[in-house]
Design a protein around this motif. Structure first.
Motif, PDB file in Angstrom:
ATOM      1  N   ILE A  83       0.092  -3.457  -7.509  1.00  0.00           N
ATOM      2  CA  ILE A  83      -0.219  -2.474  -6.445  1.00  0.00           C
ATOM      3  C   ILE A  83       1.010  -1.572  -6.178  1.00  0.00           C
ATOM      4  O   ILE A  83       1.137  -0.594  -5.545  1.00  0.00           O
ATOM      5  N   PHE A  84       2.218  -1.943  -6.920  1.00  0.00           N
ATOM      6  CA  PHE A  84       3.477  -1.085  -6.653  1.00  0.00           C
ATOM      7  C   PHE A  84       3.955  -0.441  -8.085  1.00  0.00           C
ATOM      8  O   PHE A  84       5.156  -0.497  -8.215  1.00  0.00           O
ATOM      9  N   SER A  85       2.903  -0.376  -9.033  1.00  0.00           N
ATOM     10  CA  SER A  85       3.201  -0.172 -10.306  1.00  0.00           C
ATOM     11  C   SER A  85       3.863   1.135 -10.543  1.00  0.00           C
ATOM     12  O   SER A  85       3.961   2.022  -9.788  1.00  0.00           O
ATOM     13  N   SER A  86       5.014   1.296 -11.431  1.00  0.00           N
ATOM     14  CA  SER A  86       5.716   2.354 -12.025  1.00  0.00           C
ATOM     15  C   SER A  86       6.747   2.494 -11.021  1.00  0.00           C
ATOM     16  O   SER A  86       7.331   3.547 -10.971  1.00  0.00           O
ATOM     17  N   PHE A  87       6.955   1.510 -10.116  1.00  0.00           N
ATOM     18  CA  PHE A  87       8.331   1.792  -9.188  1.00  0.00           C
ATOM     19  C   PHE A  87       9.421   1.990  -9.967  1.00  0.00           C
ATOM     20  O   PHE A  87       9.809   1.531 -11.014  1.00  0.00           O
ATOM     21  N   PRO A  88      10.343   2.860  -9.426  1.00  0.00           N
ATOM     22  CA  PRO A  88      10.145   3.839  -8.205  1.00  0.00           C
ATOM     23  C   PRO A  88       9.277   4.973  -8.107  1.00  0.00           C
ATOM     24  O   PRO A  88       9.458   5.695  -7.024  1.00  0.00           O
ATOM     25  N   LYS A  96      -9.592   0.544  -2.158  1.00  0.00           N
ATOM     26  CA  LYS A  96     -11.051   0.260  -2.473  1.00  0.00           C
ATOM     27  C   LYS A  96     -11.290   0.151  -3.946  1.00  0.00           C
ATOM     28  O   LYS A  96     -12.341  -0.547  -4.370  1.00  0.00           O
ATOM     29  N   ALA A  97     -11.171   1.114  -4.517  1.00  0.00           N
ATOM     30  CA  ALA A  97     -11.516   1.445  -5.972  1.00  0.00           C
ATOM     31  C   ALA A  97     -10.809   0.050  -6.965  1.00  0.00           C
ATOM     32  O   ALA A  97     -11.325  -0.105  -7.873  1.00  0.00           O
ATOM     33  N   HIS A  98      -9.594  -0.134  -6.540  1.00  0.00           N
ATOM     34  CA  HIS A  98      -8.923  -1.349  -7.200  1.00  0.00           C
ATOM     35  C   HIS A  98      -8.763  -2.581  -6.541  1.00  0.00           C
ATOM     36  O   HIS A  98      -7.702  -3.221  -6.414  1.00  0.00           O
ATOM     37  N   TRP A  99      -9.793  -2.875  -5.748  1.00  0.00           N
ATOM     38  CA  TRP A  99     -10.110  -4.073  -5.083  1.00  0.00           C
ATOM     39  C   TRP A  99      -9.443  -5.208  -5.436  1.00  0.00           C
ATOM     40  O   TRP A  99      -8.576  -6.115  -5.129  1.00  0.00           O
ATOM     41  N   MET A 100      -9.847  -5.566  -7.098  1.00  0.00           N
ATOM     42  CA  MET A 100      -9.477  -6.851  -7.677  1.00  0.00           C
ATOM     43  C   MET A 100      -7.820  -7.033  -7.604  1.00  0.00           C
ATOM     44  O   MET A 100      -7.196  -7.978  -7.512  1.00  0.00           O
ATOM     45  N   ALA A 101      -7.220  -5.846  -8.039  1.00  0.00           N
ATOM     46  CA  ALA A 101      -5.701  -5.830  -7.994  1.00  0.00           C
ATOM     47  C   ALA A 101      -5.005  -6.189  -6.612  1.00  0.00           C
ATOM     48  O   ALA A 101      -3.988  -6.758  -6.607  1.00  0.00           O
ATOM     49  N   SER A 102      -5.865  -5.860  -5.549  1.00  0.00           N
ATOM     50  CA  SER A 102      -5.160  -6.057  -4.246  1.00  0.00           C
ATOM     51  C   SER A 102      -5.243  -7.433  -3.695  1.00  0.00           C
ATOM     52  O   SER A 102      -4.678  -7.560  -2.752  1.00  0.00           O
ATOM     53  N   LEU A 103      -6.062  -8.187  -4.454  1.00  0.00           N
ATOM     54  CA  LEU A 103      -6.146  -9.735  -3.991  1.00  0.00           C
ATOM     55  C   LEU A 103      -4.848 -10.420  -4.201  1.00  0.00           C
ATOM     56  O   LEU A 103      -4.715 -10.871  -5.148  1.00  0.00           O
ATOM     57  N   TRP A 104      -4.290 -10.719  -2.763  1.00  0.00           N
ATOM     58  CA  TRP A 104      -2.979 -11.621  -2.969  1.00  0.00           C
ATOM     59  C   TRP A 104      -3.318 -12.912  -3.072  1.00  0.00           C
ATOM     60  O   TRP A 104      -4.225 -13.466  -2.359  1.00  0.00           O
ATOM     61  N   PRO A 105      -2.623 -13.626  -3.684  1.00  0.00           N
ATOM     62  CA  PRO A 105      -1.263 -13.310  -4.562  1.00  0.00           C
ATOM     63  C   PRO A 105      -1.665 -12.852  -6.143  1.00  0.00           C
ATOM     64  O   PRO A 105      -0.813 -12.864  -6.774  1.00  0.00           O
TER      65      PRO A 105
END
Length: 370
Positions: free
Chosen positions: A186-191, A199-208
């Motif tokens: 969800i925070f890829s490529s930080f900084p 919505k498009a990446h809902w699977m990646a959003s499922l915590w934890p």
């Protein structure tokens, strides 16, 4: 009978440093902070703002603040830097919308508890752009005297060398405490964080998520540590003991490969009847990334299962040394103190040569008085 596996020669294992271990051992008891007067005075003030009720990455906000502070204690940082760790997001920031103190009206209230020097560090850490700060440090854009110049509200803002050193060290501890695979997504490529549709990446959003260790951030932490070798920053603060006292880097490819190899064993994506493949995979993970304890700890158990007690003792000692240097877990499926506790079990059984031969007896293992 299977042929014995070769000894674990050539692995970059660390010797267990007694002084480092004793510092870590004191922090296994949650009451350690009560023995540090400035921290003990500040903690109730923070807890009164309900930090124990707030979600934060792999735990609660309370868990996070105490975890960062524990690492800074282990790294022997001065009081103002440890207080920065304990309070580092209380005014909120661009990444965490957890405002526990109003920066416009409560700065004097916080300064009365922690002192003006620590409060100023907290205020700057919360209000200056941390993404821009990390970008500048990673790019080597540090002035000759150790200062960093940021853009703040349309004007250049000079961050003094002591503050730069403090921000680097706290950022290292902060990232290690909280980062795992969910944030990798969800925070890829930080900084430099891309704007992606939830919505498009809902699977990646499922915590934890699957709770894999991060495959990218340890190399960034190592790079932040290397920045402390800048001539303008040397000697300002104690150098963290990780990455050979911040003298060694970790290539991003090695970071990613080691995490993947380790996780393939954890997920049992290796043959389940013999130890040789899983052992070889973990040994390669340790070769690529010798700076965290979990792969070495799992390797120690495999060595014990194979009857390789001397190799198991060396791997367990090295794992315990790594845990003693970090004060936080890389693999966040269980907390730091649990990793330490199991590692000590492995270490003692390797020393005594009495690892259980029956599966059910693993439930009975316990640490014997030393």
């Amino acid at each position: 009978m299977n042929a014995p596996l070769p000894p674990a020669h050539g692995l970059p294992l660390q010797r267990l440093d007694a002084a480092q271990w004793q510092r870590a051992k004191l922090l296994l008891d949650d009451s350690w902070i009560e023995q540090e007067p400035p921290l003990a005075a500040a903690l109730p003030v923070v807890l009164a703002r309900d930090v124990g009720l707030d979600w934060h990455k792999a735990g609660t906000f309370r868990h996070h603040l105490l975890g960062v502070t524990r690492t800074l204690q282990l790294w022997q940082q001065p009081e103002d830097v440890k207080l920065l760790g304990l309070l580092h997001s209380v005014y909120g920031n661009a990444f965490v919308d957890l405002v526990k103190f109003d920066a416009n009206s409560e700065r004097s209230k916080l300064a009365a508890v922690v002192g003006e020097k620590a409060e100023q560090l907290v205020f700057e850490f919360c209000t200056l752009s941390r993404a821009q700060f990390v970008q500048k440090v990673l790019a080597g854009q540090i002035e000759a005297d150790g200062a960093v110049v940021l853009e703040h509200k349309g004007s250049p803002r000079r961050v003094e060398p002591y503050t730069v050193a403090a921000f680097i060290i706290v950022s290292m501890a902060d990232t290690m405490e909280q980062w795992f695979s969910w944030q990798d997504d969800i925070f890829s490529s930080f900084p430099n964080v891309p704007q992606r549709s939830q919505k498009a990446h809902w699977m990646a959003s499922l915590w934890p998520g699957p709770m894999r260790p991060s495959g990218r951030m340890l190399s960034q932490i190592a790079s932040l540590g290397l920045a402390l070798q800048h001539p303008g920053l040397q000697g300002l603060l104690p150098v963290p003991p990780v990455f050979a006292h911040c003298t060694q880097g970790l290539a991003p490819a090695a970071d990613a490969a080691a995490a993947s190899l380790y996780w393939s064993v954890i997920q049992q994506d290796q043959p389940l009847t013999d130890l040789d493949v899983a052992t070889g995979v973990l040994e390669q993970a340790v070769q690529l990334n010798p700076w965290v304890g979990e792969p070495q700890m799992v390797l120690a158990q495999l060595y014990l299962s194979a009857g390789r007690d001397a190799d198991a003792k060396a791997a367990a000692d090295s794992a315990l040394q790594a845990f003693s240097q970090w004060g936080n877990a890389w693999d966040k499926r269980v907390q730091w103190d649990a990793w330490v506790a199991w590692t000590r079990i492995l270490q003692q059984h390797a020393q005594n040569g009495n690892w259980p031969e029956r599966l059910d007896k693993l439930n009975n293992v316990a640490l014997k008085p030393e």
